[in-house]
Design an enzyme around this catalytic site. Structure first.
Site, mmCIF file in Angstrom:
data_model
loop_
_atom_site.group_PDB
_atom_site.id
_atom_site.type_symbol
_atom_site.label_atom_id
_atom_site.label_comp_id
_atom_site.label_asym_id
_atom_site.label_seq_id
_atom_site.Cartn_x
_atom_site.Cartn_y
_atom_site.Cartn_z
ATOM 1 C CE LYS A 1 25.498 96.620 -16.954
ATOM 2 N NZ LYS A 1 25.878 95.541 -16.027
ATOM 3 C CE LYS B 1 27.401 95.349 -8.404
ATOM 4 N NZ LYS B 1 26.906 94.733 -9.665
HETATM 5 MG MG MG Z 1 23.825 94.386 -12.828
#
Ligand code: MG
Length: 377
Positions: A267, A168
């Site tokens: 997703k 991240k």
């Molecule tokens: Mg992402």
């Protein structure tokens, strides 16, 4: 005929807090859907909405309200209209007049697929068109206190066999950590996920990441910043991977036409379910956009479904969906999801996930339970 729907609102402690561009996540807030028919056959699925509306506009509280007051009455009406002829590929018709709220829609749509697999005695992955038996798994690492702590986390992940490390990043936390990882691991598959935290004026920083030979930079700019994404991709050798930006086939086509990305994080729990996912995968394939399945810190229920999607033959990269122990001391499954060999998960060929669910654990971690009779709702 499907008879009841039960919703479980859960709060499941994460093993380690996850720091993201949107703040720390310590407990997984989850909603599970359990459908049951006249014969006691069940279908399960998970709503992947997070605790806060920071990743998309949905959050666990809004999803609960939308499910109870808006989606389940529509699903009950649709089920009564189609009678015995329930085809999960058409289940999204039940929610045709509902705008957005795709995570909530997906939870019901995927529960219908899951129930259909159990009812037919057919592995869910076969209903979806068939997939590989095993998937390669990568790990997502949050931002660390120090470079030493980061390298320690990467070392542990590599020792455990994870095939890719996705870090991240956000402005001010990008070049140094990625350089440190690349320096220590010259051949490791590395990716970065910014969750939309950069703006067009940061392009020069993102361009400097090209030298680290990343698999992709995920969602560098805001989800609707289409023209800047396209301009940025034109200056980068590294593929841009879109996650939050892509909610539909139309947006996938827009990204392809503009040249705003070369990769898509798929997703099912965010895109509106399995049918929507299959449509988007077909469109991505046609547009030459690579695909892979990312995670939402799902409990085991959502992760089993995600792993099935990750096993579809058209996927190009490792999935983010790791073993249960990566996230929770105690998952909601009778047997935790584990590596079959380091960095590889065997995808279960189960006829729906009902037999995997540990109901005692589901009740223990539930903060609210709601049930309705679908014949009268
Ligand atoms: Mg992402």
């Amino acid at each position: 005929m499907l008879r009841t729907c039960t919703l479980y609102r859960l709060s499941l402690p994460l093993r380690l807090p996850m720091r993201t561009a949107h703040g720390d996540i310590r407990d997984k807030q989850a909603i599970l859907v359990q459908l049951k028919d006249d014969e006691g056959i069940e279908g399960w699925a998970e709503c992947v909405a997070l605790a806060e509306p920071t990743y998309t506009e949905e959050c666990a509280d809004s999803a609960w309200t939308v499910l109870v007051h808006h989606l389940l009455p529509r699903m009950a009406r649709w089920l009564r209209a189609v009678g015995e002829d329930v085809d999960p590929r058409n289940a999204c018709e039940a929610f045709r007049d509902v705008r957005g709220n795709r995570m909530s829609v997906a939870a019901l749509e995927m529960a219908i697929w899951d129930w259909q697999a159990a009812r037919k005695g057919q592995p869910l992955i076969e209903l979806l068109g068939g997939g590989r038996d095993r998937v390669d798994v990568g790990v997502t690492l949050g931002m660390s206190e120090s470079l030493d702590a980061l390298i320690q986390s990467v070392e542990t992940a590599v020792e455990q066999g994870f095939r890719r490390v996705k870090l991240k990043i956000e402005p001010g936390h990008d070049l140094a950590p990625l350089q440190a990882i690349r320096h220590r691991y010259p051949d490791l598959a590395i990716a970065a996920d910014a969750n939309g935290s950069y703006r067009a004026e940061h392009a020069h920083i993102l361009q400097q990441l090209d030298v680290y030979n990343l698999e992709f930079i995920e969602q560098p700019l805001a989800e609707d910043d289409w023209f800047d994404l396209a301009e940025l991709q034109a200056t980068l050798r590294t593929p841009i991977c879109l996650d939050e930006s892509i909610r539909s086939v139309s947006e996938l086509r827009l990204a392809a036409r503009l040249g705003a990305a070369r990769t898509l994080n798929v997703k099912p729990g965010r895109l509106g379910g399995f049918a929507a996912t299959l449509q988007i995968l077909a469109a991505a394939h046609e547009a030459g956009i690579a695909t892979w399945v990312g995670g939402m810190y799902e409990t085991g229920v959502g992760r089993l479904h995600g792993l099935m999607a990750a096993s579809l033959p058209s996927m190009n990269h490792e999935t983010d969906l790791g073993p249960s122990s990566r996230y929770f001391e105690r998952d909601l499954l009778k047997e935790p999801i584990v590596f079959a060999e380091p960095g590889v998960i065997q995808v279960p060929r189960c006829c729906g996930v009902a037999d995997w669910v540990d109901r005692e654990a589901v009740r223990r971690f539930s903060t609210a339970i709601w049930s309705a009779d679908l014949r009268t709702l």
